[in-house]
Design a protein around this motif. Structure first.
Motif: not given
Length: 429
Positions: A85-87, A92-95, A138-139, A153-154
């Motif tokens: 996810a983008f924080d 970019n972080v691994i959620e 997706e954005n 998120k990806s």
């Protein structure tokens, strides 16, 4: 393997190689004579090599439908599933990920590529050490202040081979959509007047990964300790031949990377055989394009296929290595690579000329190496090969129309055609 003179002889008299380097390559019965015989033979328009009986390495089809069914039942060997996810504060972080102890350092910048914020959706193939990944992005625009107008998120997977990753693209696309909407603020949805029972179910259960957990339990592959860093390319099952997608379900054909070969030919035209020569020579080839990157990952796949000489030895340790998407974090690793094919959205790589031999900016193919510049020229031999390839495609289409089947398998035609030439480059094994 063919020696240097034989490899250069394969490229033809108009391919920019000096006469001194080509000396001795025109002896009777040598590779050039074999290539000439293919040009002069009706076999060049057929589906079988005249040497097939003597050289098992020529058989790219490897069993046709039987192999296709084997591929469909082949284990996936997925070693991780994750959400990136983008924080707005941390980037970019691994959620979320499974298994929880898997090392996915850096994968947050692979699964969510540079420039993806300009897109609504995309997908990306990538490589981490000797493992391969696929992620769907997706954005979605939002109005809450905490996310600054956009939620990105990806959802992705990591496996020991990229051969079967395409199977799961639709699942990943579905999951990223659900996770995106699972975080939607209830008050925001009410204000927009668009909330329904399905949305409310997701809204009241944010950060739920039940389906991803079930997917992991069903598909996970168990690797020995330290296997992520020690897997070699010899142990990785490589891409299937074009014949192997014939019996795939329709939805899988759409997402199989080989299915884009006709677009690859249309996009590059005669330059396909310029890329073919660089691929055969094992050069470091880097494709650049602004986002979206998914279609460029397919170009990497197609370019690798151009150098194939056997289904079972396709992209072996001695051949071209597909890296798919790369970013600046890969620079150190690329400095030690002698041969690879990759793609990027980061323009800074253009200035890093020590990292590549061939740079492809959309349809513009360049090289920083003076010794390779002559190979950039589209030669008469390239035009001849391209014309013969089109003749073969037209003949195949005509034959299919005669039997009432208008579906042409472009990948099968192209891989069968280039195989005639590649087998002499590599030599019988």
């Amino acid at each position: 393997m063919a020696n240097d003179d034989e490899r250069e002889a394969l490229l033809g008299p108009d391919d920019g190689l000096s006469s001194s380097r080509r000396s001795g390559a025109t002896t009777a019965g040598g590779p050039r004579q074999k290539i000439k015989s293919l040009y002069e033979s009706d076999q060049v328009l057929g589906r079988h090599s005249p040497y097939r009986a003597e050289d098992e390495a020529i058989n790219i089809c490897g069993g046709g439908a039987a192999n296709s069914l084997q591929i469909l039942s082949e284990a996936d060997h997925i070693v991780a599933v994750f959400v990136v996810a983008f924080d707005t504060k941390a980037g970019n972080v691994i959620e979320w990920k499974l298994p929880e102890d898997v090392d996915l350092d850096g994968i947050e910048f692979k699964a969510m590529t540079s420039g993806s914020h300009t897109l609504k959706t995309d997908f990306v193939y990538f490589r981490k050490s000797n493992l391969f990944g696929l992620a769907c992005f997706e954005n979605m625009p939002v109005t809450n202040a905490s996310e600054r107008g956009a939620r990105m998120k990806s959802v992705g997977i990591l496996a020991t081979s990229y051969t079967l990753l395409y199977r799961h693209m639709q699942f990943l696309e579905t999951q990223v959509k659900q996770l995106m909407r699972g975080r939607m603020d209830i008050s925001e949805t009410r204000d927009n007047g668009s909330i329904d029972s399905t949305d409310r179910h997701q809204l009241e259960r944010p950060y739920r990964y039940d389906q991803l957990k079930a997917f992991w339990e069903d598909k996970k592959g168990v690797l020995p300790p330290g296997e992520c860093s020690s897997i070699t390319t010899q142990t990785i099952s490589m891409v299937a031949s074009a014949n192997d997608i014939k019996v795939l379900p329709a939805e899988l054909k759409v997402t199989h990377p080989a299915h884009c070969f006709s677009q690859f030919l249309q996009f590059f035209g005669h330059q396909v055989f310029v890329l073919w020569k660089f691929s055969l020579l094992g050069k470091r080839i880097l494709f650049f394009s602004p986002p979206p990157i998914g279609v460029v990952c397919y170009r990497v796949y197609c370019c690798c296929c151009l150098a194939s000489h056997s289904m079972h030895r396709l992209l072996s340790s001695a051949g071209v290595k597909p890296h798919f998407y790369i970013n600046i974090a890969d620079i150190d690793n690329l400095e030690s690579e002698m041969s690879y094919i990759a793609c990027t959205t980061e323009k800074i790589f253009e200035t890093k000329t020590h990292l590549y031999d061939v740079y492809v900016d959309n349809q513009i193919v360049t090289t920083p190496s003076d010794s390779l510049k002559d190979l950039l020229k589209i030669s008469d031999a390239d035009r001849d090969k391209f014309q013969k390839l089109n003749n073969q495609r037209n003949q195949e289409q005509f034959l299919r129309e005669q039997i009432g089947d208008e579906t042409l398998d472009e990948e099968d035609v192209v891989t069968s055609y280039v195989l005639h030439y590649n087998v002499f480059f590599y030599g019988a094994e």
